[in-house]
Design a protein around this motif. Structure first.
Motif, PDB file in Angstrom:
ATOM      1  N   HIS A 163       0.856  -1.189   0.000  1.00 40.67           N
ATOM      2  CA  HIS A 163       0.000   0.000   0.000  1.00 40.67           C
ATOM      3  C   HIS A 163       0.890   1.236   0.000  1.00 40.67           C
ATOM      4  O   HIS A 163       1.801   1.335   0.825  1.00 40.67           O
ATOM      5  N   SER A 164       0.607   2.192  -0.906  1.00 37.50           N
ATOM      6  CA  SER A 164       1.535   3.303  -1.081  1.00 37.50           C
ATOM      7  C   SER A 164       0.848   4.531  -1.665  1.00 37.50           C
ATOM      8  O   SER A 164      -0.124   4.424  -2.416  1.00 37.50           O
ATOM      9  N   ARG A 165       1.394   5.716  -1.328  1.00 43.63           N
ATOM     10  CA  ARG A 165       1.060   6.957  -2.027  1.00 43.63           C
ATOM     11  C   ARG A 165       2.200   7.412  -2.924  1.00 43.63           C
ATOM     12  O   ARG A 165       2.065   8.385  -3.665  1.00 43.63           O
ATOM     13  N   VAL A 166       3.318   6.724  -2.866  1.00 42.44           N
ATOM     14  CA  VAL A 166       4.515   7.176  -3.568  1.00 42.44           C
ATOM     15  C   VAL A 166       4.317   7.382  -5.072  1.00 42.44           C
ATOM     16  O   VAL A 166       4.768   8.398  -5.619  1.00 42.44           O
ATOM     17  N   PRO A 167       3.660   6.471  -5.823  1.00 44.75           N
ATOM     18  CA  PRO A 167       3.594   6.666  -7.275  1.00 44.75           C
ATOM     19  C   PRO A 167       3.016   8.010  -7.700  1.00 44.75           C
ATOM     20  O   PRO A 167       3.403   8.538  -8.748  1.00 44.75           O
ATOM     21  N   LEU A 168       2.104   8.575  -6.915  1.00 43.13           N
ATOM     22  CA  LEU A 168       1.527   9.874  -7.254  1.00 43.13           C
ATOM     23  C   LEU A 168       2.101  11.008  -6.419  1.00 43.13           C
ATOM     24  O   LEU A 168       2.191  12.138  -6.897  1.00 43.13           O
ATOM     25  N   ALA A 169       2.507  10.744  -5.179  1.00 44.98           N
ATOM     26  CA  ALA A 169       3.003  11.805  -4.302  1.00 44.98           C
ATOM     27  C   ALA A 169       4.496  12.055  -4.468  1.00 44.98           C
ATOM     28  O   ALA A 169       4.965  13.179  -4.285  1.00 44.98           O
ATOM     29  N   ALA A 170       5.253  11.019  -4.810  1.00 42.48           N
ATOM     30  CA  ALA A 170       6.702  11.153  -5.010  1.00 42.48           C
ATOM     31  C   ALA A 170       7.123  10.243  -6.159  1.00 42.48           C
ATOM     32  O   ALA A 170       7.889   9.298  -5.975  1.00 42.48           O
ATOM     33  N   PRO A 171       6.617  10.497  -7.369  1.00 41.34           N
ATOM     34  CA  PRO A 171       6.823   9.572  -8.486  1.00 41.34           C
ATOM     35  C   PRO A 171       8.280   9.387  -8.874  1.00 41.34           C
ATOM     36  O   PRO A 171       8.623   8.369  -9.502  1.00 41.34           O
ATOM     37  N   GLU A 172       9.136  10.313  -8.481  1.00 40.12           N
ATOM     38  CA  GLU A 172      10.556  10.182  -8.802  1.00 40.12           C
ATOM     39  C   GLU A 172      11.201   8.979  -8.119  1.00 40.12           C
ATOM     40  O   GLU A 172      12.277   8.514  -8.519  1.00 40.12           O
ATOM     41  N   ARG A 173      10.537   8.423  -7.100  1.00 40.47           N
ATOM     42  CA  ARG A 173      11.062   7.263  -6.393  1.00 40.47           C
ATOM     43  C   ARG A 173      10.807   5.949  -7.143  1.00 40.47           C
ATOM     44  O   ARG A 173      11.385   4.915  -6.794  1.00 40.47           O
ATOM     45  N   ILE A 174       9.947   5.977  -8.150  1.00 46.55           N
ATOM     46  CA  ILE A 174       9.638   4.755  -8.905  1.00 46.55           C
ATOM     47  C   ILE A 174      10.738   4.560  -9.956  1.00 46.55           C
ATOM     48  O   ILE A 174      10.582   4.884 -11.141  1.00 46.55           O
ATOM     49  N   THR A 175      11.864   4.054  -9.497  1.00 46.48           N
ATOM     50  CA  THR A 175      13.031   3.853 -10.344  1.00 46.48           C
ATOM     51  C   THR A 175      13.109   2.398 -10.792  1.00 46.48           C
ATOM     52  O   THR A 175      12.403   1.523 -10.271  1.00 46.48           O
ATOM     53  N   ASP A 176      14.004   2.141 -11.734  1.00 46.98           N
ATOM     54  CA  ASP A 176      14.209   0.760 -12.171  1.00 46.98           C
ATOM     55  C   ASP A 176      14.692  -0.110 -11.014  1.00 46.98           C
ATOM     56  O   ASP A 176      14.292  -1.277 -10.894  1.00 46.98           O
ATOM     57  N   ASP A 177      15.545   0.447 -10.149  1.00 47.67           N
ATOM     58  CA  ASP A 177      16.040  -0.328  -9.005  1.00 47.67           C
ATOM     59  C   ASP A 177      14.890  -0.716  -8.070  1.00 47.67           C
ATOM     60  O   ASP A 177      14.844  -1.842  -7.565  1.00 47.67           O
ATOM     61  N   LEU A 178      13.956   0.211  -7.840  1.00 51.33           N
ATOM     62  CA  LEU A 178      12.827  -0.101  -6.974  1.00 51.33           C
ATOM     63  C   LEU A 178      11.935  -1.143  -7.626  1.00 51.33           C
ATOM     64  O   LEU A 178      11.457  -2.081  -6.959  1.00 51.33           O
ATOM     65  N   MET A 179      11.709  -1.016  -8.925  1.00 48.33           N
ATOM     66  CA  MET A 179      10.893  -1.991  -9.638  1.00 48.33           C
ATOM     67  C   MET A 179      11.554  -3.369  -9.630  1.00 48.33           C
ATOM     68  O   MET A 179      10.878  -4.393  -9.476  1.00 48.33           O
ATOM     69  N   ASP A 180      12.866  -3.401  -9.779  1.00 45.23           N
ATOM     70  CA  ASP A 180      13.570  -4.681  -9.708  1.00 45.23           C
ATOM     71  C   ASP A 180      13.354  -5.339  -8.347  1.00 45.23           C
ATOM     72  O   ASP A 180      13.167  -6.563  -8.256  1.00 45.23           O
ATOM     73  N   ALA A 181      13.386  -4.523  -7.284  1.00 49.33           N
ATOM     74  CA  ALA A 181      13.213  -5.062  -5.932  1.00 49.33           C
ATOM     75  C   ALA A 181      11.827  -5.658  -5.740  1.00 49.33           C
ATOM     76  O   ALA A 181      11.649  -6.596  -4.952  1.00 49.33           O
ATOM     77  N   MET A 182      10.827  -5.142  -6.461  1.00 47.10           N
ATOM     78  CA  MET A 182       9.444  -5.581  -6.279  1.00 47.10           C
ATOM     79  C   MET A 182       9.096  -6.827  -7.081  1.00 47.10           C
ATOM     80  O   MET A 182       8.005  -7.368  -6.912  1.00 47.10           O
ATOM     81  N   GLU A 183       9.976  -7.274  -7.946  1.00 50.22           N
ATOM     82  CA  GLU A 183       9.664  -8.452  -8.751  1.00 50.22           C
ATOM     83  C   GLU A 183       9.784  -9.720  -7.921  1.00 50.22           C
ATOM     84  O   GLU A 183      10.807  -9.968  -7.286  1.00 50.22           O
TER      85      GLU A 183
END
Length: 355
Positions: free
Chosen positions: A183-203
């Motif tokens: 659960h997160s607000r980051v994609p809309l509140a701090a979209p700069e945090r949605i990096t490739d490294d973060l996406m890799d961690a979520m796989e």
């Protein structure tokens, strides 16, 4: 109000002084806002700051502190949904037999003025240290009925990719856990945090990963936020949307329609519309349930079923969520209402009682 043109709008605002400097609070309210700040954190990131047209608009109301937060209504509670009472070890909340919350930190990109955990969250605390995290993970390992873990907080996407990846790998090694939800607000509140490294961690290889994004108004869907959501969807992660029904923010049929349409257009399925939890100092946001049901009924037939959330109440005291309707069937009269409100008689077998 002072002009907001001179101070930098590329900073996260955290103090009453910064709010006054940016024209988001009155100088006369400084003392009251200082008292609010003693109990409740403030953070207005640049993405949201640029969206605020005036302090009482649908974005400003969500994030700008108010002296009204010092007033506690009789029905409000310090722990409105029983998180503290249902926490067997630090970082874990266990309310339902087959799932549990894991709260690895209590830091958020912004601090909602209506948050039910508002007395706990803040920039200075709540990060589980190694020992506390291991104890929480061991609790999950030892409870084999747990099939789903919900990462919340705070905001799990405020973790570093390394830390988030470590937690998710540990969860993936627990055989009885099949689903992980963030659960997160980051994609809309701090979209700069949605990096490739973060996406890799979520796989995840074995478990299903779901992301639930909190949004309350269509204006939160900026171009950078929409781009962040596209990056998430391209990774094959299903995205759900959850919102809170809030006075002055989305308490009209048109506002809810705009919000849910924005979700669907960004491949986000509206999931829950929450009745406001009775957290301290939040009464200015309260919308009666009868009004909420009327608003949802006003959407029926006006928007696609993809844009229809479940309107829910989290029963105070930790007793769980229940749907609030609206209702269309009158069993005793054997009638059902269509979206326009016209009633129609049902014929058997739909109304037949018995076998």
């Amino acid at each position: 109000m002072p002009s907001r043109s001179s101070p930098s709008r590329n900073e996260t605002l955290r103090t009453p002084g910064a709010l006054i400097e940016h024209g988001l609070a009155r100088p006369d309210d400084r003392a009251a806002l200082e008292r609010v700040a003693q109990d409740y954190a403030t953070a207005i990131p640049p993405t949201f700051l640029h969206l605020i047209e005036r302090p009482d608009d649908p974005i400003g109301l969500q994030v700008i502190p108010s002296p009204d937060e010092l007033e506690m209504a009789p029905y409000e509670r310090e722990d409105p949904i029983g998180d503290d009472a249902l926490s067997p070890v630090p970082g874990i909340v266990h309310r339902y037999a087959d799932r549990a919350l894991l709260k690895p930190l209590l830091i958020c990109p912004l601090y909602c003025r209506f948050c039910f955990r508002r007395e706990h969250v803040g920039p200075d605390g709540g990060l589980l240290d190694e020992a506390a995290l291991e104890r929480a993970l061991e609790w999950l390992r030892s409870h084999e009925a747990i099939r789903e873990v919900i990462l919340t907080g705070g905001d799990p996407l405020m973790l570093s990719p390394r830390r988030l990846g470590y937690i998710l790998r540990e969860l993936e090694n627990i055989e009885h856990i099949t689903t992980v939800r963030i659960h997160s607000r980051v994609p809309l509140a701090a979209p700069e945090r949605i990096t490739d490294d973060l996406m890799d961690a979520m796989e995840l290889e074995r478990q299903a990963m779901w992301l639930v994004v909190h949004a309350n108004h269509e204006r939160e869907f900026t171009e950078t936020g929409r781009a962040a959501l596209r990056r998430i969807v391209r990774r094959g992660i299903p995205v759900l949307g959850q919102s809170v029904l809030l006075r002055g923010v989305n308490d009209s049929v048109s506002a809810l329609e705009g919000l849910f349409r924005a979700m669907v257009e960004n491949r986000m399925k509206p999931y829950y519309l929450h009745q406001l939890d009775p957290a301290p100092g939040t009464s200015r946001f309260y919308v009666p349930i009868t009004e909420g049901r009327r608003l949802l009924a006003g959407l029926r037939g006006r928007v696609t079923g993809l844009a229809w959330p479940t309107y829910v109440l989290d029963i105070p005291g930790g007793h769980g969520k229940v749907p609030l309707g609206p209702d269309y069937l009158e069993t005793e009269k054997r009638t059902v209402s269509d979206p326009s409100g016209k009633r129609h008689t049902l014929l058997p077998p739909d109304t037949h009682s018995g076998n």
